[in-house]
Enzyme design. Sequence first.
Site, PDB file in Angstrom:
ATOM      1  N   ASN A  54      36.300  98.581  40.082  1.00 50.42           N
ATOM      2  CA  ASN A  54      37.104  97.730  40.961  1.00 50.42           C
ATOM      3  C   ASN A  54      38.524  97.618  40.385  1.00 50.42           C
ATOM      4  O   ASN A  54      38.871  98.274  39.414  1.00 50.42           O
ATOM      5  CB  ASN A  54      36.450  96.354  41.090  1.00 50.42           C
ATOM      6  CG  ASN A  54      36.658  95.738  42.468  1.00 50.42           C
ATOM      7  OD1 ASN A  54      37.769  95.769  42.997  1.00 50.42           O
ATOM      8  ND2 ASN A  54      35.614  95.180  43.039  1.00 50.42           N
ATOM      9  N   ASN A 113      46.510  93.423  45.067  1.00 49.63           N
ATOM     10  CA  ASN A 113      46.040  92.665  46.230  1.00 49.63           C
ATOM     11  C   ASN A 113      45.235  91.461  45.783  1.00 49.63           C
ATOM     12  O   ASN A 113      44.591  91.473  44.742  1.00 49.63           O
ATOM     13  CB  ASN A 113      45.219  93.564  47.168  1.00 49.63           C
ATOM     14  CG  ASN A 113      43.730  93.503  46.882  1.00 49.63           C
ATOM     15  OD1 ASN A 113      43.030  92.579  47.316  1.00 49.63           O
ATOM     16  ND2 ASN A 113      43.226  94.475  46.120  1.00 49.63           N
ATOM     17  N   LYS A 140      28.899  97.642  41.980  1.00 45.39           N
ATOM     18  CA  LYS A 140      30.309  97.914  41.699  1.00 45.39           C
ATOM     19  C   LYS A 140      30.788  97.014  40.570  1.00 45.39           C
ATOM     20  O   LYS A 140      30.637  95.788  40.623  1.00 45.39           O
ATOM     21  CB  LYS A 140      31.165  97.689  42.942  1.00 45.39           C
ATOM     22  CG  LYS A 140      32.620  98.142  42.766  1.00 45.39           C
ATOM     23  CD  LYS A 140      33.350  98.253  44.083  1.00 45.39           C
ATOM     24  CE  LYS A 140      34.742  98.848  43.894  1.00 45.39           C
ATOM     25  NZ  LYS A 140      35.441  99.070  45.167  1.00 45.39           N
ATOM     26  N   PHE A 145      38.340  88.882  50.166  1.00 49.55           N
ATOM     27  CA  PHE A 145      37.224  89.129  51.083  1.00 49.55           C
ATOM     28  C   PHE A 145      37.506  88.587  52.484  1.00 49.55           C
ATOM     29  O   PHE A 145      36.660  87.909  53.088  1.00 49.55           O
ATOM     30  CB  PHE A 145      35.920  88.517  50.558  1.00 49.55           C
ATOM     31  CG  PHE A 145      35.276  89.253  49.418  1.00 49.55           C
ATOM     32  CD1 PHE A 145      35.739  90.481  48.985  1.00 49.55           C
ATOM     33  CD2 PHE A 145      34.197  88.698  48.752  1.00 49.55           C
ATOM     34  CE1 PHE A 145      35.138  91.153  47.926  1.00 49.55           C
ATOM     35  CE2 PHE A 145      33.577  89.357  47.688  1.00 49.55           C
ATOM     36  CZ  PHE A 145      34.051  90.589  47.272  1.00 49.55           C
ATOM     37  N   SER A 186      35.117  91.875  42.352  1.00 50.63           N
ATOM     38  CA  SER A 186      36.455  91.565  42.844  1.00 50.63           C
ATOM     39  C   SER A 186      37.016  90.384  42.056  1.00 50.63           C
ATOM     40  O   SER A 186      36.315  89.396  41.815  1.00 50.63           O
ATOM     41  CB  SER A 186      36.414  91.201  44.335  1.00 50.63           C
ATOM     42  OG  SER A 186      37.663  90.658  44.744  1.00 50.63           O
ATOM     43  N   ASN A 237      39.244  88.376  43.152  1.00 47.26           N
ATOM     44  CA  ASN A 237      39.925  87.481  44.089  1.00 47.26           C
ATOM     45  C   ASN A 237      39.031  86.435  44.743  1.00 47.26           C
ATOM     46  O   ASN A 237      39.470  85.701  45.623  1.00 47.26           O
ATOM     47  CB  ASN A 237      40.621  88.314  45.166  1.00 47.26           C
ATOM     48  CG  ASN A 237      41.627  89.286  44.572  1.00 47.26           C
ATOM     49  OD1 ASN A 237      42.405  88.916  43.703  1.00 47.26           O
ATOM     50  ND2 ASN A 237      41.593  90.532  45.024  1.00 47.26           N
ATOM     51  N   THR A 238      37.764  86.369  44.326  1.00 51.67           N
ATOM     52  CA  THR A 238      36.848  85.323  44.780  1.00 51.67           C
ATOM     53  C   THR A 238      36.409  84.532  43.556  1.00 51.67           C
ATOM     54  O   THR A 238      35.868  85.118  42.611  1.00 51.67           O
ATOM     55  CB  THR A 238      35.626  85.926  45.497  1.00 51.67           C
ATOM     56  OG1 THR A 238      36.063  86.578  46.699  1.00 51.67           O
ATOM     57  CG2 THR A 238      34.611  84.849  45.861  1.00 51.67           C
TER      58      THR A 238
END
Length: 390
Positions: A279, A142, A248, A146, A208, A210-211
């Site tokens: 994560n 994915n 995390k 966010f 994450s 993805n940021t």
Amino acid sequence: MRLSFEKKMKSLFYVTVGAIGAFSGICIYKGDEKFYKNFVMPVIHLLDPEQAHKLAVITSQYRLTPVSKYKDPNTLSTTVFNKTFANPIGIAAGFDKDGKAVMGLKDIGFGFIEVGSVTPLPQPGNEKPRVFRLSNDRAIINRYGFNSEGHTVVFERLKDAKTHLDSPVIIGVNLGKNKTSDDSISDYVKGINTFGSISDYLVINISSPNTPNLRSLQNKESLRQLLKAVILTRNNLEVSPKPPLLLKLAPDLTHNQRRDIADVIKQPDCKVDGLIICNTTIERPQLKSEHKNETGGLSGEPLKDVSTNMILEMSQLTNGIPIIGVGGVASGRDAYEKIKAGASLVQLYSSIVFEGPPVVTKIKKELSKLLEEDGYKNISEAVGVNVKSI
């Protein structure tokens, strides 16, 4: 004669369809594990992965999911962060991003629910498509980024859910930062001030992939500044008890980076209450599925051993800090291995995508049996046994 035959065939068709529908309804209602795995989930997988995710959230939101009849045995009850969990199996952040599905997730049998990641301001996340199902690898990639309805909306929704819960359930809130924010620390401080009064624990998610630049907050000095600020904010909340703060982490950290993080969180003004490990990963092991080269975070079975090994390492480096283990949990054995490596609690996500809601009860039954076979009267006795043996 022909007309009579056609009528009979038509009647037979309706009876057959009705019988199949009734049988399916009963199996779904009862949460039949094999039926979900072999029939329901393959049908759902005909949908685009993000649409399937939305459908899952909606069915949980309106409590259309099967209600687990399994009574958690005392062996699975555990106390962590001064809170009693009926069982140690939780839903990981990323499934219920906006706090819509709490009721249904509780019905399925989760011992705790983690909502989020939630950002201060609403944001749409990355462009679609942004989630990919790797069925041959029992994995997901994915790059949601966010996507969130923001603090205000999620706060009101969780407040309402807590009011209407027919029995208590532990709810954690996973905090993220806005993509366009110039002040990352401020975003996490806002999250603590917003959710500190209604959450059972809070998660600082800086892992994450993805940021942009988010993972750089795991660097030693950046992490020290962030943790000092969020812990001070938490300590100044006018609530009692104060919500535990968890960090995390990403699985892609080097050993030196992990050691640095352990050193930071041992400092009095940076001491978090626990870790979530781990994560999604940007690494790509040997994968077979069509979408194996998509950009984003990989979760599911390929992450299982990576996660378990990292739990063991961080438990050693931190002298046994409470850990929530997540990554590739699809069976009681998977959960048990993480517990023995040092996890007090365990989360799942990908396995529910492939097996449906009954996987929760399956894992709990298998875990309870494994504890009994090894002579443990309570799950807490098994936490970190592999760490202690080194």
